[in-house]
Design a protein around this motif. Structure first.
Motif, short mmCIF file in Angstrom:
data_model
loop_
_atom_site.label_atom_id
_atom_site.label_comp_id
_atom_site.label_asym_id
_atom_site.label_seq_id
_atom_site.Cartn_x
_atom_site.Cartn_y
_atom_site.Cartn_z
N SER A 1 0.79 -1.23 0.00
CA SER A 1 0.00 0.00 0.00
C SER A 1 0.83 1.29 0.00
N PRO A 2 1.91 1.39 0.80
CA PRO A 2 2.66 2.67 0.81
C PRO A 2 3.42 2.93 -0.47
N GLY A 3 3.74 1.88 -1.25
CA GLY A 3 4.57 2.03 -2.44
C GLY A 3 4.08 3.08 -3.43
N PRO A 4 2.82 2.94 -3.94
CA PRO A 4 2.33 3.93 -4.90
C PRO A 4 2.31 5.35 -4.33
N LEU A 5 1.99 5.48 -3.02
CA LEU A 5 1.92 6.80 -2.40
C LEU A 5 3.29 7.45 -2.35
N VAL A 6 4.29 6.71 -1.87
CA VAL A 6 5.64 7.27 -1.74
C VAL A 6 6.24 7.60 -3.10
#
Length: 207
Positions: free
Chosen positions: A19-24
């Motif tokens: 989940s954090p990958g696309p955001l970061v």
């Protein structure tokens, strides 16, 4: 039953870790314009959707009291076709972006590089985990997840090399070509894995 619980936990952790990958990476695009980084954002977003769907379908199909064999196989095929399709879509967008991007200044690619390095480590762990789970108790969803995470591991390794070159020798022909080639290698491998998955699942429908 323990293997099914382990499979559910592993899929849940896959969702949480992805989940954090696309955001970061997406936030990193504010200051960075590497074609590999842009392509990586598209790829991670598509994969996250695929992993979420796999988690939901696995939860449904492993509840013996709510899912008969025919419905289970149908849902598994649907989930795996979706995973394969997302891989193909992500790869296609990556090729388009890589070939149409024309930014001389790549900007800050550190966020994307950090995510890629962590991805190599985390994805290789999930790859081995899904492989062991599928070997212990064969399951179509776990098999495709093992394939997906094998692809994710190799893709993140390519992304790491490409973005590292941008950091070490920014603006040089070496970083330009590694960035471009990195995107294309990632894209073609994803399309190959995704196409193979869709072909296998569609083939099972006609059997």
């Amino acid at each position: 039953m323990s293997n099914k619980k382990s499979g559910t936990r592993t899929l849940l952790w896959s969702v949480l870790m992805s989940s954090p990958g696309p955001l970061v990476v997406g936030l990193g695009l504010i200051s960075g314009r590497s074609s590999t980084q842009i392509a990586d954002f598209v790829r991670r977003s598509a994969e996250l959707l695929a992993i979420i769907m796999s988690f939901v379908i696995y939860k449904i199909t492993t509840k013996n009291d709510t899912c008969d064999e025919i419905r289970r196989k149908k849902l598994e095929r649907m989930s795996n076709v979706f995973v394969g399709a997302m891989m193909c879509i992500g790869g296609t967008f990556m090729i388009i972006l890589a070939l149409t991007s024309n930014h001389a200044d790549k900007g800050n690619v550190i966020p994307g590089l950090a995510i890629a390095v962590m991805g190599v480590i985390a994805n290789s762990i999930f790859w081995r985990k899904y492989t062991r789970l599928h070997q212990a108790e064969p399951n179509a969803i776990l098999m495709v997840q093992a394939r997906l995470y094998r692809a994710k591991t190799l893709v993140d390794a390519c992304v790491t090399i490409a973005l590292l070159s941008v950091v070490i020798v920014p603006g040089s022909p070496v970083s330009f070509w590694l960035d471009l080639i990195g995107s294309l290698v990632v894209a073609l491998y994803l399309i190959w894995c995704g196409g193979r998955t869709v072909y296998e699942m569609v083939g099972k429908v006609t059997e």
